[in-house]
Design a protein around this motif. Structure first.
Motif, PDB file in Angstrom:
ATOM      1  N   LYS B   6      74.048  15.446  71.136  1.00  0.00           N
ATOM      2  CA  LYS B   6      72.672  15.085  70.673  1.00  0.00           C
ATOM      3  C   LYS B   6      71.613  16.190  69.949  1.00  0.00           C
ATOM      4  O   LYS B   6      71.364  15.489  69.063  1.00  0.00           O
ATOM      5  CB  LYS B   6      72.097  14.673  72.110  1.00  0.00           C
ATOM      6  CG  LYS B   6      72.593  13.219  72.463  1.00  0.00           C
ATOM      7  CD  LYS B   6      71.690  12.792  73.632  1.00  0.00           C
ATOM      8  CE  LYS B   6      72.623  11.608  74.122  1.00  0.00           C
ATOM      9  NZ  LYS B   6      72.717  11.524  75.533  1.00  0.00           N
ATOM     10  N   THR B   9      72.963  16.826  66.354  1.00  0.00           N
ATOM     11  CA  THR B   9      72.737  15.664  65.661  1.00  0.00           C
ATOM     12  C   THR B   9      71.288  15.655  65.193  1.00  0.00           C
ATOM     13  O   THR B   9      70.826  15.446  64.129  1.00  0.00           O
ATOM     14  CB  THR B   9      73.064  14.289  66.445  1.00  0.00           C
ATOM     15  OG1 THR B   9      74.484  14.714  66.816  1.00  0.00           O
ATOM     16  CG2 THR B   9      72.888  13.101  65.551  1.00  0.00           C
ATOM     17  N   TRP B  10      70.312  15.829  66.329  1.00  0.00           N
ATOM     18  CA  TRP B  10      68.990  15.523  65.993  1.00  0.00           C
ATOM     19  C   TRP B  10      68.338  16.770  64.948  1.00  0.00           C
ATOM     20  O   TRP B  10      67.869  16.590  64.222  1.00  0.00           O
ATOM     21  CB  TRP B  10      68.034  15.925  67.713  1.00  0.00           C
ATOM     22  CG  TRP B  10      66.799  16.258  67.383  1.00  0.00           C
ATOM     23  CD1 TRP B  10      65.654  15.301  67.118  1.00  0.00           C
ATOM     24  CD2 TRP B  10      66.027  17.424  67.218  1.00  0.00           C
ATOM     25  NE1 TRP B  10      64.451  16.000  66.940  1.00  0.00           N
ATOM     26  CE2 TRP B  10      64.776  17.249  67.064  1.00  0.00           C
ATOM     27  CE3 TRP B  10      66.753  18.716  67.366  1.00  0.00           C
ATOM     28  CZ2 TRP B  10      63.889  18.444  67.006  1.00  0.00           C
ATOM     29  CZ3 TRP B  10      65.604  19.949  67.321  1.00  0.00           C
ATOM     30  CH2 TRP B  10      64.476  19.659  67.224  1.00  0.00           C
ATOM     31  N   GLY B  12      70.248  18.207  62.722  1.00  0.00           N
ATOM     32  CA  GLY B  12      70.532  17.919  61.292  1.00  0.00           C
ATOM     33  C   GLY B  12      69.633  17.076  60.797  1.00  0.00           C
ATOM     34  O   GLY B  12      69.721  16.671  59.348  1.00  0.00           O
ATOM     35  N   ASP B  13      69.204  16.038  61.488  1.00  0.00           N
ATOM     36  CA  ASP B  13      68.443  15.046  60.986  1.00  0.00           C
ATOM     37  C   ASP B  13      66.992  15.447  60.811  1.00  0.00           C
ATOM     38  O   ASP B  13      66.138  14.608  60.141  1.00  0.00           O
ATOM     39  CB  ASP B  13      68.341  13.813  62.074  1.00  0.00           C
ATOM     40  CG  ASP B  13      69.714  13.010  61.839  1.00  0.00           C
ATOM     41  OD1 ASP B  13      70.460  13.115  60.674  1.00  0.00           O
ATOM     42  OD2 ASP B  13      70.030  12.259  62.931  1.00  0.00           O
ATOM     43  N   THR B  14      66.479  16.680  61.288  1.00  0.00           N
ATOM     44  CA  THR B  14      65.058  17.253  61.025  1.00  0.00           C
ATOM     45  C   THR B  14      64.852  17.277  59.329  1.00  0.00           C
ATOM     46  O   THR B  14      65.979  17.673  58.755  1.00  0.00           O
ATOM     47  CB  THR B  14      64.954  18.454  61.650  1.00  0.00           C
ATOM     48  OG1 THR B  14      65.781  19.527  61.221  1.00  0.00           O
ATOM     49  CG2 THR B  14      64.961  18.356  63.156  1.00  0.00           C
ATOM     50  N   ALA B  15      63.699  17.097  58.932  1.00  0.00           N
ATOM     51  CA  ALA B  15      63.467  17.075  57.578  1.00  0.00           C
ATOM     52  C   ALA B  15      63.802  18.639  56.896  1.00  0.00           C
ATOM     53  O   ALA B  15      64.425  18.554  55.793  1.00  0.00           O
ATOM     54  CB  ALA B  15      62.120  16.743  57.492  1.00  0.00           C
ATOM     55  N   SER B  17      66.014  20.955  57.922  1.00  0.00           N
ATOM     56  CA  SER B  17      67.426  21.037  57.745  1.00  0.00           C
ATOM     57  C   SER B  17      68.101  20.299  56.713  1.00  0.00           C
ATOM     58  O   SER B  17      68.910  20.811  55.973  1.00  0.00           O
ATOM     59  CB  SER B  17      68.005  20.544  59.239  1.00  0.00           C
ATOM     60  OG  SER B  17      69.449  20.430  58.805  1.00  0.00           O
ATOM     61  N   VAL B  18      67.455  19.035  56.360  1.00  0.00           N
ATOM     62  CA  VAL B  18      68.163  18.230  55.173  1.00  0.00           C
ATOM     63  C   VAL B  18      67.709  19.044  54.043  1.00  0.00           C
ATOM     64  O   VAL B  18      68.460  19.218  52.978  1.00  0.00           O
ATOM     65  CB  VAL B  18      67.616  17.015  55.431  1.00  0.00           C
ATOM     66  CG1 VAL B  18      67.808  16.178  53.968  1.00  0.00           C
ATOM     67  CG2 VAL B  18      68.022  16.210  56.661  1.00  0.00           C
ATOM     68  N   HIS B  21      69.796  22.117  53.404  1.00  0.00           N
ATOM     69  CA  HIS B  21      71.065  21.617  53.152  1.00  0.00           C
ATOM     70  C   HIS B  21      71.145  21.207  51.711  1.00  0.00           C
ATOM     71  O   HIS B  21      72.174  21.648  50.835  1.00  0.00           O
ATOM     72  CB  HIS B  21      71.667  20.731  53.934  1.00  0.00           C
ATOM     73  CG  HIS B  21      72.942  20.151  53.693  1.00  0.00           C
ATOM     74  ND1 HIS B  21      73.706  19.227  54.733  1.00  0.00           N
ATOM     75  CD2 HIS B  21      74.089  20.552  52.949  1.00  0.00           C
ATOM     76  CE1 HIS B  21      74.936  19.244  54.059  1.00  0.00           C
ATOM     77  NE2 HIS B  21      75.260  19.907  53.236  1.00  0.00           N
TER      78      HIS B  21
END
Lengths: 156, 192
Positions: B6, B9-10, B12-15, B17-18, B21
């Motif tokens: 979890k 996953t959280w 990787g979904d943070t702004a 992190s994106v 990437h």
């Protein structure tokens, strides 16, 4: 025959084909290239840090050069051999990459500087602090360019 | 593992992190710094290890080697950790499930145990052998472990980039288990 033709011919050799067809060969050679890079980095830094007055200052530069020499030569030979193998497998792709030519130019300069200027300078046990720092900074700068351009080949 | 799942996953979904990437230059620059810091970190460790093995710098006391060279190793380590955390932050879920990354972490753990072992036991009688060209067996073993493990950390790190064992590809049961794939695709269950 242009240089591009040469690169095309290199890639078409059985060696180039074998490297491309294998799933593991390229990554394995790449790994050895990186391992040699680590050893080379150590052998390079140990003398450059001494020249900068930031390392084994109680020992002469000639003795440090002598201790580092077999590791530096061994690792640089490994780097060149593995580097050539990596290059042969994708010669045409490299030909079009700006980072590749930056790396090759910097590499030529780095090799000439290290083995003809820097190491010979260290062997003479120089006392001029400014000259020692200049040689170390030049060495670090030119090798940093080689490593950074090398990594950038993968992105460009 | 569920709560770690979890968390990554959280993450990787943070702004940011994106953004990291997908960035054109930031990710490659951080990765380049990470790789070049290897020369500082593993390179300087390797020189100390070669001294402990009696293979190089034989006239330099071990204590001189560690006091003058290891501060650079520590500096390299800080750079490696900071850039390494950023690289993980950019691609957390895939990295967490990478068999290479997991093996790398095991080797890192072994490296730290070896460092602890070296300081706790091997160095106890260092004054006796500090200036000897060939240090005793214990320190030589510690040096071999150090060299092997750090070089394996480099190899495992490089292999994270390859997708052979990724969870979105058919894998053996062992790989799927080792990678902790949340929705494994088993190679032997695929109907041709």
């Amino acid at each position: 025959m242009t240089l591009y033709d040469v690169f095309q011919a290199i890639e078409k050799t059985p060696l180039g084909a074998a490297l491309r067809e294998s799933l593991w060969l390229f990554p394995a050679i790449e790994a050895v290239h990186l391992l040699a890079l680590a050893i080379f980095g150590g052998a390079l830094l140990i003398l450059d840090l001494r020249l900068l007055g930031l390392g084994l200052n109680t020992f002469t530069t000639s003795s440090i050069e002598r201790s580092a020499r077999p590791w530096q030569i061994g690792s640089v030979v490994t780097l060149v051999v593995t580097g050539v193998l990596l290059g042969v497998s994708e010669a045409v792709k490299l030909y079009d990459k700006y980072a590749f030519w930056v790396k090759m130019t910097a590499l030529l300069a780095a090799l000439l500087f290290t083995f003809l200027v820097r190491n010979r300078f260290a062997v003479r046990d120089p006392k001029d602090g400014l000259a020692m720092k200049a040689v170390a900074i030049a060495s670090l700068a030119v090798w940093f360019t080689v490593a950074a351009a090398g990594r950038w080949i993968g992105y460009s | 593992m569920d709560s770690v799942e979890k968390f990554v996953t959280w993450l990787g979904d943070t702004a940011s992190s994106v953004a990291l990437h997908e960035s054109l230059y930031m990710y490659p620059i951080i990765e380049s710094i990470h790789v070049i810091a290897i020369t500082l970190f593993v390179g300087t460790i390797a020189m100390v290890d070669l001294r402990l093995l009696g293979l190089s710098f034989r006239d330099v006391p071990v204590s001189t080697m560690t006091s003058r060279v290891l501060p650079w190793t520590v500096a390299g380590f800080v750079v490696m950790i900071v850039t390494g955390l950023l690289l993980f932050y950019a691609i957390p879920v895939r990295t967490f499930h990478s068999v290479w990354f997991r093996t790398k972490m095991i080797f890192l753990l072994v490296a730290f145990i070896n460092i602890w072992f070296f300081h706790r036991y091997v160095r106890r009688d260092q004054p006796k052998w500090d200036t000897r060209a060939m240090p005793p067996l214990g320190s030589r073993i510690s040096a071999v472990v150090s060299l092997t493990v750090w070089l394996m950390v480099i190899v495992m790190g490089r292999f994270i980039a390859y997708n052979w064992f990724d969870c979105d590809r058919p894998q053996t049961h062992f790989v799927a288990w080792y990678a902790g794939c949340p929705a494994p695709i088993y190679a032997d269950e695929i109907i041709q």
